[in-house]
Design a protein around this motif. Structure first.
Motif, PDB file in Angstrom:
ATOM      1  N   VAL A 253       4.680  16.745  -3.717  1.00  0.00           N
ATOM      2  CA  VAL A 253       4.485  17.701  -2.760  1.00  0.00           C
ATOM      3  C   VAL A 253       3.815  18.888  -3.423  1.00  0.00           C
ATOM      4  O   VAL A 253       4.200  19.157  -4.652  1.00  0.00           O
ATOM      5  N   GLU A 254       2.601  19.203  -3.117  1.00  0.00           N
ATOM      6  CA  GLU A 254       1.806  20.490  -3.861  1.00  0.00           C
ATOM      7  C   GLU A 254       1.878  21.499  -2.784  1.00  0.00           C
ATOM      8  O   GLU A 254       1.419  21.523  -1.513  1.00  0.00           O
ATOM      9  N   LEU A 255       2.696  22.355  -3.275  1.00  0.00           N
ATOM     10  CA  LEU A 255       2.645  23.796  -2.533  1.00  0.00           C
ATOM     11  C   LEU A 255       1.739  24.569  -3.198  1.00  0.00           C
ATOM     12  O   LEU A 255       1.564  24.841  -3.984  1.00  0.00           O
ATOM     13  N   LYS A 256       1.066  25.029  -2.027  1.00  0.00           N
ATOM     14  CA  LYS A 256      -0.171  25.851  -2.663  1.00  0.00           C
ATOM     15  C   LYS A 256      -0.002  27.345  -2.472  1.00  0.00           C
ATOM     16  O   LYS A 256       0.801  27.693  -1.528  1.00  0.00           O
ATOM     17  N   ALA A 257      -0.664  28.196  -3.319  1.00  0.00           N
ATOM     18  CA  ALA A 257      -0.487  29.512  -3.107  1.00  0.00           C
ATOM     19  C   ALA A 257      -0.800  30.193  -1.997  1.00  0.00           C
ATOM     20  O   ALA A 257      -0.385  31.442  -1.559  1.00  0.00           O
ATOM     21  N   ASP A 258      -1.551  29.605  -1.148  1.00  0.00           N
ATOM     22  CA  ASP A 258      -2.089  30.312  -0.075  1.00  0.00           C
ATOM     23  C   ASP A 258      -1.143  30.014   1.207  1.00  0.00           C
ATOM     24  O   ASP A 258      -1.353  30.152   2.455  1.00  0.00           O
ATOM     25  N   GLY A 259      -0.007  29.182   1.051  1.00  0.00           N
ATOM     26  CA  GLY A 259       0.874  28.957   2.042  1.00  0.00           C
ATOM     27  C   GLY A 259       0.650  27.570   2.882  1.00  0.00           C
ATOM     28  O   GLY A 259       1.435  27.208   3.801  1.00  0.00           O
ATOM     29  N   THR A 260      -0.114  26.983   2.278  1.00  0.00           N
ATOM     30  CA  THR A 260      -0.357  25.568   2.784  1.00  0.00           C
ATOM     31  C   THR A 260       0.199  24.463   1.496  1.00  0.00           C
ATOM     32  O   THR A 260       0.474  24.879   0.576  1.00  0.00           O
ATOM     33  N   TYR A 261       0.583  23.263   2.192  1.00  0.00           N
ATOM     34  CA  TYR A 261       1.127  22.375   1.454  1.00  0.00           C
ATOM     35  C   TYR A 261       0.298  21.016   1.727  1.00  0.00           C
ATOM     36  O   TYR A 261      -0.541  20.711   2.939  1.00  0.00           O
ATOM     37  N   ALA A 262       0.388  19.904   0.779  1.00  0.00           N
ATOM     38  CA  ALA A 262      -0.013  18.556   1.090  1.00  0.00           C
ATOM     39  C   ALA A 262       1.127  17.640   0.365  1.00  0.00           C
ATOM     40  O   ALA A 262       1.718  18.005  -0.512  1.00  0.00           O
ATOM     41  N   ILE A 263       1.457  16.517   1.051  1.00  0.00           N
ATOM     42  CA  ILE A 263       2.541  15.687   0.491  1.00  0.00           C
ATOM     43  C   ILE A 263       1.861  14.186   0.700  1.00  0.00           C
ATOM     44  O   ILE A 263       1.154  13.968   1.515  1.00  0.00           O
ATOM     45  N   GLU A 264       2.074  13.356  -0.363  1.00  0.00           N
ATOM     46  CA  GLU A 264       1.759  11.914  -0.433  1.00  0.00           C
ATOM     47  C   GLU A 264       2.904  11.444  -0.735  1.00  0.00           C
ATOM     48  O   GLU A 264       3.853  11.681  -1.495  1.00  0.00           O
ATOM     49  N   GLU A 265       3.268  10.252  -0.015  1.00  0.00           N
ATOM     50  CA  GLU A 265       4.257   9.341  -0.004  1.00  0.00           C
ATOM     51  C   GLU A 265       3.872   7.956  -0.269  1.00  0.00           C
ATOM     52  O   GLU A 265       3.050   7.336   0.569  1.00  0.00           O
ATOM     53  N   THR A 266       4.513   7.322  -1.195  1.00  0.00           N
ATOM     54  CA  THR A 266       4.286   5.721  -1.389  1.00  0.00           C
ATOM     55  C   THR A 266       5.606   5.079  -1.309  1.00  0.00           C
ATOM     56  O   THR A 266       6.299   5.333  -2.324  1.00  0.00           O
ATOM     57  N   TYR A 267       5.582   4.342  -0.472  1.00  0.00           N
ATOM     58  CA  TYR A 267       6.799   3.327  -0.110  1.00  0.00           C
ATOM     59  C   TYR A 267       6.817   2.280  -1.147  1.00  0.00           C
ATOM     60  O   TYR A 267       5.764   1.348  -0.862  1.00  0.00           O
ATOM     61  N   GLN A 268       7.578   1.934  -2.142  1.00  0.00           N
ATOM     62  CA  GLN A 268       7.407   1.070  -2.999  1.00  0.00           C
ATOM     63  C   GLN A 268       7.550  -0.415  -2.257  1.00  0.00           C
ATOM     64  O   GLN A 268       8.347  -0.380  -1.646  1.00  0.00           O
ATOM     65  N   GLU A 269       6.979  -1.288  -2.982  1.00  0.00           N
ATOM     66  CA  GLU A 269       7.003  -2.726  -2.571  1.00  0.00           C
ATOM     67  C   GLU A 269       6.615  -2.999  -1.029  1.00  0.00           C
ATOM     68  O   GLU A 269       6.968  -3.886  -0.329  1.00  0.00           O
ATOM     69  N   ARG A 270       5.716  -2.101  -0.473  1.00  0.00           N
ATOM     70  CA  ARG A 270       5.270  -2.248   0.782  1.00  0.00           C
ATOM     71  C   ARG A 270       3.805  -2.411   1.021  1.00  0.00           C
ATOM     72  O   ARG A 270       3.168  -1.314   0.580  1.00  0.00           O
ATOM     73  N   LYS A 271       3.098  -3.138   1.614  1.00  0.00           N
ATOM     74  CA  LYS A 271       1.897  -2.870   1.934  1.00  0.00           C
ATOM     75  C   LYS A 271       1.470  -2.069   2.902  1.00  0.00           C
ATOM     76  O   LYS A 271       2.357  -1.660   3.815  1.00  0.00           O
ATOM     77  N   ASP A 272       0.488  -1.192   2.640  1.00  0.00           N
ATOM     78  CA  ASP A 272       0.250   0.213   3.591  1.00  0.00           C
ATOM     79  C   ASP A 272       1.395   0.961   3.590  1.00  0.00           C
ATOM     80  O   ASP A 272       1.579   1.574   4.553  1.00  0.00           O
ATOM     81  N   GLY A 273       1.907   1.270   2.576  1.00  0.00           N
ATOM     82  CA  GLY A 273       3.114   2.192   2.360  1.00  0.00           C
ATOM     83  C   GLY A 273       2.666   3.323   2.088  1.00  0.00           C
ATOM     84  O   GLY A 273       3.667   4.160   1.412  1.00  0.00           O
ATOM     85  N   ASN A 274       1.644   4.026   1.803  1.00  0.00           N
ATOM     86  CA  ASN A 274       1.105   5.131   1.754  1.00  0.00           C
ATOM     87  C   ASN A 274       0.803   6.036   2.873  1.00  0.00           C
ATOM     88  O   ASN A 274       0.403   5.500   4.002  1.00  0.00           O
TER      89      ASN A 274
END
Length: 163
Positions: A79-100
């Motif tokens: 999770v990237e919390l940005k100073a301008d009040g926006t965020y971006a989140i990346e999740e990777t489900y382990q051992e899953r194809k297309d788990g991003n």
């Protein structure tokens, strides 16, 4: 005497007897203002101290860790919390194809800086809530903002700033 006269006589006698009972002593009028004065003179309790609000610019940063998954070994989360009040989140489900998956939106501090809310731009996604454990750790909360009863690691730790 007829019955009407008897009833009338009984009522008059009852009223006379009731009128003879002494009234309870009245409280002195001077006592009531003293009680009010004592209440008015009592100092009001000091307001509870308010925790300083979370400074978004100072708290901004990247938090990552592996969160539990119901049907996989874990979810690598960043999770990237940005100073301008926006965020971006990346999740990777382990051992899953297309788990991003990736998502973004805005984040706000709540509860006097004790909690962070991620509000996704996609309204098909639910808000996410995290407890602010320290300046270097946030912990996942349930959808109502309550602690999750689990022995699993629910924390994301601050990552060093990229140079």
């Amino acid at each position: 005497m007829n019955s009407k006269s008897l009833v009338l006589a009984s009522l008059v006698l009852t009223a006379a007897i009731a009128g003879c009972k002494p009234n309870p002593p009245a409280e002195p009028a001077a006592e009531a203002p003293k009680a009010d004065a004592a209440i008015a003179a009592a100092p009001e309790p000091a307001p509870a101290p308010v925790a300083p609000a979370l400074d978004a610019k100072a708290f901004a940063g990247t938090f990552s860790g592996t969160l539990p998954c119901a049907d996989c070994p874990g979810i690598d989360t960043r999770v990237e919390l940005k100073a301008d009040g926006t965020y971006a989140i990346e999740e990777t489900y382990q051992e899953r194809k297309d788990g991003n998956s990736k998502s973004d939106g805005t984040w706000t501090a709540e509860e006097a800086g004790q909690r962070v809310r991620l509000d996704p731009n996609s309204k098909s996604e639910d808000d996410r809530l995290y407890q602010v454990v320290s300046a270097d750790e946030i912990r996942a909360l349930d959808k109502e903002g309550k602690a999750i009863d689990s022995q699993a690691n629910l924390s994301l730790k601050r990552q060093p700033a990229a140079q």
